[in-house]
Design an enzyme around this catalytic site. Structure first.
Site, PDB file in Angstrom:
ATOM      1  N   ARG A  74       0.793  -1.225   0.000  1.00  0.00           N
ATOM      2  CA  ARG A  74       0.000   0.000   0.000  1.00  0.00           C
ATOM      3  C   ARG A  74       0.827   1.277   0.000  1.00  0.00           C
ATOM      4  O   ARG A  74       0.643   2.140  -0.840  1.00  0.00           O
ATOM      5  CB  ARG A  74      -0.911   0.032   1.242  1.00  0.00           C
ATOM      6  N   HIS A 118      -8.019  -3.945  -7.229  1.00  0.00           N
ATOM      7  CA  HIS A 118      -7.694  -3.297  -5.954  1.00  0.00           C
ATOM      8  C   HIS A 118      -8.859  -3.437  -4.985  1.00  0.00           C
ATOM      9  O   HIS A 118      -9.804  -2.648  -5.007  1.00  0.00           O
ATOM     10  CB  HIS A 118      -7.392  -1.818  -6.192  1.00  0.00           C
ATOM     11  N   TYR A 149     -19.108  12.911 -11.403  1.00  0.00           N
ATOM     12  CA  TYR A 149     -19.137  14.160 -12.151  1.00  0.00           C
ATOM     13  C   TYR A 149     -17.869  14.399 -12.968  1.00  0.00           C
ATOM     14  O   TYR A 149     -17.836  15.299 -13.803  1.00  0.00           O
ATOM     15  CB  TYR A 149     -19.335  15.351 -11.204  1.00  0.00           C
TER      16      TYR A 149
END
Length: 830
Positions: free
Chosen positions: A40, A86, A130
């Site tokens: 990570r 993921h 968006y």
């Protein structure tokens, strides 16, 4: 197991293990930590990416969302990445995607975003439904040739798909775009750089594998932040590139605009990297309202899409330099802490600039080699097919007849193989050939293609067989990337224009400090003393005043802080450069000018330190064997007149002080050759002004000579030196740990030949020693030149002392380079 517990089936019982809870917790935490570190938080040195960024880019590549495709909803990209590669939250994936699209976060954004992806004011990106995104052209360079077996692959989290372990990375992305992250117990913070400079440095390393960090810095001037601004000075950058760690000061770009009418104003046009503009302006306004910054009458943010512009209007009578310095001190300058930590073969390592580029080059060599092998196999297959077609063209009439006479395709293939020894692949192509390919023009095209394929095969074999050719390909491809994406440097360098202090005028160097009983003190460069063979008498190290004698010699750096402990239990603090530098033959200056010493008070121990860590201690031992242990932070603030370090009994004196971490052993040596080793935890940590506890029992006429610290796995030796110049090294492991306040073990035989023990040190073979006699003779020798023997031995001649002279003190130069040639060739057999 209780009697009412049902018996377990044997196949279940065989799988049950008895495990200590603390062992299981330790291993599980280590597994968790390594999972966070490798899976990570830390980037890979090869492609400069963390797993989430690598998976996002590969998911976009797999879905065809390249720079030439239309933008795709970010939610679509996040969903593909999360569903296939993921298995973490969508918010973390979208955060990573958004950052790769921010031109104020990445020097070369890897994602071409459309919509609101946040701002330098700290505004968050719009919701993923968006915004839209696609790969930036430079991101495709990271994935170039990924389908040509250039990297290793692994199964995704549910074993449905394969994902790349690393991307081919056609440029050194770790340095170009930098990285930051916090893992378990470690963090990384790598600044971005100019792509052209990094590629030039990589090419330099290809052409000159022995290039130094300084050579590479001829190309990589320093970090190049996306927000521009200025780096103050070059020294911190050099340290960061050489060691992998450093603290770089970054200052805003501004100018003072002087106006004939009206007040002056300060125009800020560039901010340090990762500065929240809106928050900074708010804090400046708060400081003005609180009165901590005076002289500002108005503060405006006139920034737009073309860049940053912050206007600070000054009052009519404001002092411009004062306001400017106040803004610089608190708001317009930040420190970027460089920690060049990355994964190398799955392990986190702090890397220098050269090591980073070296690991990247090793990766590219592997990529280009595997790509060449893949392409070579393809070209050889193609050449094989073309050879068959050319043979068929040479015997076109016979081939046509054989095919016409055959009952079906299988019979035609068998007849052709029997007649011309075609392979299965060749004959498959031949029977599928169209009659139009038998024209002379088609035949010429096949011959031309065959020649091109053969030339390519020869080139690929050359690349695979010659390392220099392989490197030339890497160099050529790097320069192509540079030509395509290089741009001008945004971050500039400025000299440090702050007030010059005395410390800035003092060269940073290692010195030897000499102190006498009558408190004369001086410093001399270590470089003045060459290593000699043991048994010599050294050279003059000081003109000792009659009736005076040397009491202490130690090594320090001119910029180090020193804690000077005296025989009366006081401690003083001073900078090494405050001690006057004088010649070898000079007597020195009175320490009264530096330290507020009382009559009869002399320095007996020196601790070389800056700010102590919270978990460190100072262990102190007196001549009569009392030991005191105090938290080191108690000595952070020391008055110019000194403070009390330990309370001493009447007639007792402080002899030695060592820094410990709470887990070490203390080894105390006496003048009559005894030594005792015990765990420091047997000495309870107390505050200053305490007497301490008994550390060693002393027989009549004996006294403590010194103290060292040791650990269980310590591979150093205990160096013992006596008054008459004899000494020996004995492995610290030979001194067994026992309870404090015992007589200990025999360390060295004392007597008429050796005299009493005058100094003990823990040394490694590569260390050098500075030895000084009471009359001022000084010599430097290698620790390895002193024999390593067992306890209870006589030792060998270390330093020749004449007449009534004797060895006064010894100090260590840790891990000296040991390259000095001896200035004497005296060898003595004892």
């Amino acid at each position: 197991m209780s009697s009412d517990t049902p018996d377990l089936p044997s196949e279940v019982a065989d799988r049950v293990r008895n495990v200590r809870v603390e062992d299981e917790m330790e291993q599980s935490y280590i597994d968790y930590a390594m999972s966070v570190i490798a899976g990570r938080a830390l980037p890979d040195v090869r492609d400069g990416l963390k797993p989430v960024h690598r998976r996002i880019l590969y998911a976009m590549h797999r879905a065809g969302i390249t720079s030439g495709a239309s933008h795709r909803k970010s939610s679509n990209i996040v969903g593909d990445t999360m569903g296939d590669f993921h298995p973490h939250g969508d918010s973390s994936i979208y955060d990573a995607l958004a950052r790769m699209a921010q031109d104020f976060s990445m020097r070369y954004p890897l994602v071409d975003g459309q919509g609101n992806f946040g701002s330098v004011d700290g505004d968050p990106p719009a919701a993923m439904r968006y915004t839209e995104a696609r790969m930036a052209p430079i991101a495709e360079e990271l994935l170039a040739d990924i389908d040509m077996d250039t990297v290793d692959w692994k199964s995704n989290y549910d074993d449905r798909l394969q994902e790349p372990e690393v991307l081919p990375s056609a440029f050194p992305n770790l340095l170009v775009n930098g990285s930051s992250g916090i893992a378990v117990g470690m963090s990384t913070n790598i600044p971005p750089h100019n792509l052209g400079e990094v590629i030039d440095a990589t090419v330099e390393l290809i052409e000159n594998p022995d290039a130094t960090v300084e050579d590479l810095m001829e190309h990589v001037k320093g970090p190049d932040f996306p927000t521009g601004a200025n780096i103050v000075g070059h020294n911190a950058v050099h340290a960061a590139y050489k060691t992998g760690r450093g603290r770089i000061r970054v200052r805003a770009e501004y100018e003072v605009e002087e106006r004939e009418k009206g007040s002056d104003r300060i125009i800020i046009t560039e901010l340090p990297f990762q500065t929240n503009k809106a928050r900074m302006i708010e804090k400046i306004a708060d400081s003005v309202n609180e009165g901590s910054i005076e002289g500002i009458r108005d503060l405006r943010d006139e920034s737009d899409r073309d860049g940053i512009r912050i206007v600070v209007e000054l009052k009519q009578n404001a002092m411009v330099e004062v306001v400017k310095n106040q803004l610089l001190e608190s708001y317009l300058e930040k420190t970027f802490g460089v920690i060049n930590l990355a994964l190398v073969d799955g392990e986190p390592k702090v890397l220098s600039l050269k090591e980073t580029l070296r690991h990247y080059l090793d990766h590219r060599k592997d990529v280009v080699r595997r790509r060449s092998q893949y392409e070579l196999a393809e070209k050889e297959d193609r050449a094989h097919i073309l050879e068959g077609r050319l043979t068929a063209l040479e015997h076109a009439d016979d081939v046509v007849d054989i095919i016409q006479d055959a009952e079906d395709r299988d019979e035609a293939k068998a007849d052709l193989k029997a007649e011309y020894e075609f392979s299965d692949e060749q004959v498959d192509h031949i029977v599928r050939m169209q009659l139009g390919s038998l024209t002379s023009m088609e035949a010429a095209e096949i011959e031309s293609e065959y020649e091109d394929v053969q030339a390519r095969i020869e080139r690929l074999e050359t690349i695979l067989g010659d390392e220099s050719e392989l490197l030339s390909v890497i160099k050529e491809e790097l320069l192509e990337v540079k030509d395509e994406y290089d741009d001008d440097r945004r971050t500039s360098f400025i000299e440090d224009t702050d007030e010059v202090t005395r410390e800035d005028l003092i060269a940073e160097e290692d010195v030897v400090v000499v102190v006498t009983e009558q408190d004369y003190v001086k410093r001399m460069p270590v470089s003045q003393f060459d290593a000699q063979n043991r048994g010599g008498k050294g050279i003059i190290g000081g003109d000792i005043k009659e009736g005076d004698r040397v009491s202490k010699v130690f090594r320090a750096n001119t910029h180090d802080y020193l804690l000077c402990f005296t025989n009366q239990g006081q401690v003083y603090r001073l900078k090494t450069y405050e001690i006057p530098e004088m010649s070898r033959t000079a007597r020195g200056k009175s320490a009264i000018n530096l330290l507020d010493l009382d009559d009869g008070e002399e320095i007996t121990a020196v601790v070389n330190t800056d700010d102590f860590e919270d978990d460190e201690y100072l262990a102190m031992v007196t001549r009569e064997g009392m030991v005191n242990r105090t938290v080191a932070s108690d000595f952070d603030n020391i008055l110019s007149t000194g403070i009390i370090a330990a309370r001493l009994e009447d007639g007792d004196e402080l002899v030695d002080v060592k820094v410990t971490d709470g887990t070490t052993d203390l080894l105390i040596a006496t003048r009559n050759g005894m030594a005792i080793r015990f765990d420091e935890s047997e000495v309870t940590a107390t505050g200053r002004r305490t007497k301490g506890v008994n550390g060693v029992k002393l027989r009549d006429g004996d006294a403590v000579a010194g103290m060292v610290t040791a650990t269980d796995d310590d591979d150093r030796s205990l160096l013992t030196v006596t008054e008459h110049g004899y000494g020996k090294r004995t492995p610290l492991t030979e001194y067994g740990t026992q309870s404090r306040y015992g007589y200990g073990l025999t360390d060295i035989k004392t007597g008429d030949r050796n005299g009493g023990v005058t100094s003990v040190k823990a040394v490694a073979p590569d260390d050098h020693l500075i030895i000084m006699s009471e009359d001022g003779q000084i010599m430097r020798i290698r620790a390895a030149d002193i024999s390593e023997v067992g306890r209870n031995t006589m030792g060998v001649k270390v330093m020749e002392v004449e007449g009534d002279d004797s060895v006064a003190t010894v100090d260590v130069i840790p891990e000296a380079n040991g390259t000095d040639e001896p200035t004497e060739t005296v060898e003595r057999e004892e």
